[in-house]
Write an enzyme that holds these catalytic residues in place. Structure first.
Site, PDB file in Angstrom:
ATOM      1  N   HIS A  86       0.792  -1.231   0.000  1.00  0.00           N
ATOM      2  CA  HIS A  86       0.000   0.000   0.000  1.00  0.00           C
ATOM      3  C   HIS A  86       0.827   1.285   0.000  1.00  0.00           C
ATOM      4  O   HIS A  86       0.337   2.352  -0.369  1.00  0.00           O
ATOM      5  CB  HIS A  86      -0.982   0.018   1.182  1.00  0.00           C
ATOM      6  CG  HIS A  86      -0.358   0.285   2.516  1.00  0.00           C
ATOM      7  ND1 HIS A  86       0.215  -0.709   3.274  1.00  0.00           N
ATOM      8  CD2 HIS A  86      -0.222   1.423   3.229  1.00  0.00           C
ATOM      9  CE1 HIS A  86       0.671  -0.192   4.405  1.00  0.00           C
ATOM     10  NE2 HIS A  86       0.426   1.099   4.404  1.00  0.00           N
ATOM     11  N   GLU A  90       3.658   5.547  -3.063  1.00  0.00           N
ATOM     12  CA  GLU A  90       3.870   6.840  -2.415  1.00  0.00           C
ATOM     13  C   GLU A  90       5.315   7.021  -1.942  1.00  0.00           C
ATOM     14  O   GLU A  90       5.884   8.102  -2.055  1.00  0.00           O
ATOM     15  CB  GLU A  90       2.935   6.990  -1.215  1.00  0.00           C
ATOM     16  CG  GLU A  90       3.064   8.332  -0.525  1.00  0.00           C
ATOM     17  CD  GLU A  90       2.122   8.488   0.647  1.00  0.00           C
ATOM     18  OE1 GLU A  90       2.325   9.432   1.420  1.00  0.00           O
ATOM     19  OE2 GLU A  90       1.202   7.670   0.778  1.00  0.00           O
ATOM     20  N   ASP A  91       5.908   5.960  -1.401  1.00  0.00           N
ATOM     21  CA  ASP A  91       7.194   6.103  -0.706  1.00  0.00           C
ATOM     22  C   ASP A  91       8.400   5.519  -1.437  1.00  0.00           C
ATOM     23  O   ASP A  91       9.516   5.563  -0.922  1.00  0.00           O
ATOM     24  CB  ASP A  91       7.103   5.458   0.683  1.00  0.00           C
ATOM     25  CG  ASP A  91       6.116   6.195   1.578  1.00  0.00           C
ATOM     26  OD1 ASP A  91       5.929   7.404   1.376  1.00  0.00           O
ATOM     27  OD2 ASP A  91       5.533   5.557   2.476  1.00  0.00           O
TER      28      ASP A  91
END
Length: 727
Positions: A86, A90-91
């Protein structure tokens, strides 16, 4: 008081790994599906390599814990794989397209939906948070698993919040209590809601939290004996009546105890029904049979019986609730349900979803009326602050069931009025609501509907929504529709004022607006000023966000202009009210601006704020969660911020409820003085049950000082609650 460190956050030997996840997931996933989980585990571990959390642990531990939460509660392989993946978009350098190539479109969709909007530019962090939640809500419309993954993500973040700074702890805990715990409740996931609430409570109110937990520990031996006795008594009665079932008992959660103490101004020892018992039987008829025997064994408390079997909650929860006077004259709450009802009560939507053949379908969303209504009205709410406040309001709903004249049952949040009922029927019915009949009798529009009421709306073509309605309606649909009408009226007024201002200025140069508009000159000029249409410019002009001289500059040659060109209207307002000392507010990058503070919300330095332009009276500052700022058109709002070196002494009000004992008022006053506050007004009232309600008006410099002061008062012996209240 320093919060004791959560044992879950102390680094130590890792208990959760791939084998743990696969073992938990094997109960509901095939060998092929377990391979998807294994593949996601290895991919995520590689993607997050070298990243660390605030605790110093490898970041990868977080998605592993999230995946285990999902696996332990029987979710499918795609959901668990998404738990592992998840944060990769984003990271890390991984893209959604990469995820789709490796794991298929379903997992890619889930990962994309859960990913925050941190890579998109928004005006503020508040707007980003609201828009991120809006995206998640829309994603839920196609696959409900999005919110399940997000809840598991938030749960592990809350379990490991110790390493954040205190401001971040408070902000994350508040968001959890406002949004995520209610979402878990709306999905019927009782265990998760309870843990999220208790974790948030631990950081938001550390002193009451520690007191309640300590009290629960101190009273545990006596309480355990009492629980055993009640379980034995109920078990013997059921055996005597030949009803098979399981009986359990437990104390209520710390947060639910605190909520009861705070709502009723009680000390821990005064909370009556602190214990809850549960009877789980085999069949529906046995639920009512067991209830009858409980009521013959112990006297029921009037008004405390609720039948959620015949009228299930919106989250599909079913159970019979009753409160009785048990052994030793103590109040106890008893819940009675079947095994299937119990599974739904604990796991909520998960219990229902697991046995569906077409998983992740739109039919899932259709089973939740509250989610359907959210999806409907969110399309009308363009303002991010209004959207997030409306979400909070909808999630906290506590149902009341009423009947239409045709006998249809409708559920509403507790405290709803006939106006809420009218807007539920149709927006036009709400807009033209003039009165109402409840059970055949005329009632005022502020009447709060009760369970079992039959409601009929009286309409009139001449009736229109009133701003006062916003003070009495409860449902998000009613509030958003009323605000929409009010904003449209404001816009029309603003447009009219803008046209009058422009026409007056044009007359000085012997020009007419209608003629210039027809020739296309107005449209060209406003386009050069950055406005899409003449109407947009007139609105900005009417709201004081533009100057008519800017347009005249483009319509009239310089040599023909009459009079000195004035500055923009906003700058004029600013110049008109320049104070003698530095202002604590910066408006659009300008210092030295005198502003007015909304008495409705009493903003303090440190609070999140917005400005509201009022023609002729400058700029009014409101907190972003103020109900009044939600009623205004976006065009009248302006970004403002507290100046870093600005100072403002503001008067705010706090309410302190305490035990009525000698010296407690002096103790409170001493703390306020020690923390730099200055009491300008105080009033004290006492109640018959030896409680004191103390109201203080205090001069404070910023929200941090207020927070410290309130926390210190909370630690005093005999203090029941401390809260900031409106003027």
């Amino acid at each position: 008081m320093k919060i004791p460190r959560n044992p879950a956050t102390i680094p130590g030997p890792r208990m959760i790994n791939l084998d743990s996840i696969l073992e938990a997931a094997s109960k509901q996933n095939s060998k092929e599906e377990l391979q998807l989980i294994r593949k996601a585990y290895e991919y995520s571990e590689k993607a997050h390599a070298g990243q660390k959390r605030k605790s110093g642990e490898p970041y990868f531990y977080h998605p592993v814990e999230v995946a285990y939460i999902l696996a332990a509660h029987k979710w499918d392989s795609e959901t668990i794989a998404t738990g592992l993946l998840h944060d990769v978009v984003e990271d890390t350098l991984v893209s959604v397209e990469d995820v789709e190539t490796k794991f298929g479109p379903n997992v890619a969709h889930l990962v994309d939906a859960v990913t925050k909007l941190s890579k998109v530019s928004f005006k503020s962090k508040d707007v980003r948070q609201a828009e991120s939640f809006r995206k998640m809500l829309l994603a839920m419309s196609t696959d409900i698993r999005v919110i399940i993954i997000k809840l598991a993500d938030r749960l592990h973040n809350m379990r490991t919040l110790d390493y954040m700074t205190e401001p971040r702890q408070i902000a994350i805990a508040q968001e959890t209590l406002d949004i995520y715990a209610p979402l878990a409740n709306r999905l019927g996931i009782a265990w998760m809601r309870t843990e999220l609430e208790d974790l948030a409570f631990r950081y938001l109110k550390p002193d009451p939290y520690v007191k309640i937990v300590q009290n629960l520990r101190d009273t545990a031996p006596e309480r355990d004996n009492y629980i055993s006795k009640v379980i034995s008594d109920i078990g013997n009665k059921m055996k005597e009546e030949n009803i098979k079932g399981e009986v359990t008992g437990r104390p209520k959660s710390p947060y639910s105890i605190y909520r009861k103490m705070n709502a009723q101004n009680l000390d821990f020892d005064e909370v009556a029904d602190i214990l809850a018992f549960r009877i789980i039987v085999d069949s529906l008829p046995e639920c009512y049979e067991a209830l009858g025997h409980i009521h013959t064994q112990w006297k029921p408390v009037p008004g405390r019986f609720k039948d959620y079997v015949a009228l299930p909650k919106a989250n599909m929860y079913q159970s019979l609730h009753t409160t009785v006077i048990g052994p030793e004259g103590r109040r106890i709450e008893i819940q009675i349900r079947t095994k299937q009802m119990h599974q739904t009560a604990e796991e909520g939507f998960a219990a229902h979803w697991l046995y569906k053949e077409e998983k992740g379908s739109k039919a899932d969303v259709e089973s939740f009326s509250w989610l359907r209504s959210m999806l409907d009205w969110q399309q009308d709410l363009k303002d991010s602050h209004e959207f997030i406040e409306t979400v909070k309001m909808d999630l906290f709903a506590n149902e009341v069931y009423v009947f239409t004249p045709n006998g249809e049952v409708l559920d509403f949040p507790r405290g709803s009025t006939p106006i809420d009922f009218a807007y539920r029927i149709h927006s036009d019915v709400g807009h033209h609501c003039q009165g109402a009949r409840v059970n055949g009798k005329i009632v005022p529009l502020k009447y709060k509907m009760k369970n079992g009421d039959t409601v009929e709306v009286v309409t009139s073509d001449q009736a229109r929504p009133s701003k006062d309605w916003l003070k009495i309606v409860v449902t998000s649909k009613a509030k958003s529709k009323i605000r929409s009408v009010i904003k449209n009226e404001q816009r029309q007024t603003g447009r009219t004022i803008g046209l009058e201002i422009l026409e007056k200025e044009l007359r000085k140069h012997s020009l007419k607006y209608d003629k210039l508009l027809k020739e296309g000159k107005i449209k060209l000029a406003v386009s050069e000023l950055g406005y899409g249409e003449p109407e947009d410019y007139l609105l900005a002009l009417g709201y004081g966000k533009a100057s008519p001289h800017d347009l005249v500059d483009r319509l009239v040659p310089e040599k023909e202009r009459k009079g000195k060109v004035a500055p923009g209207v906003l700058q004029t307002i600013v110049n008109r009210v320049i104070p003698t000392k530095k202002s604590p507010i910066r408006v659009s990058g300008m210092d030295d601006v005198m502003v007015r503070y909304g008495k409705c919300c009493d903003p303090l330095p440190g609070d999140k704020i917005l400005g509201f332009i009022t023609r002729g009276r400058g700029i009014t500052i409101h907190r972003t969660d103020c109900y009044k700022i939600l009623e205004t058109d976006n065009e009248r709002k302006i970004d403002v911020e507290w100046a870093k070196d600005g100072r403002a002494t503001r008067s705010i009000n706090i309410k302190v409820v305490s035990v009525d004992t000698p010296g407690i008022l002096a103790g409170i006053s001493k703390i306020i003085s020690q923390k730099g506050g200055n009491i300008t007004h105080a009033s004290i009232t006492t109640t018959q049950d030896r409680k004191a309600v103390n109201m203080f008006s205090i001069l404070i410099t910023d929200s941090e000082q207020l927070h410290t002061l309130m926390r210190t008062i909370e630690k005093m012996k005999g203090i029941l609650s401390v809260e900031r209240v409106k003027s």
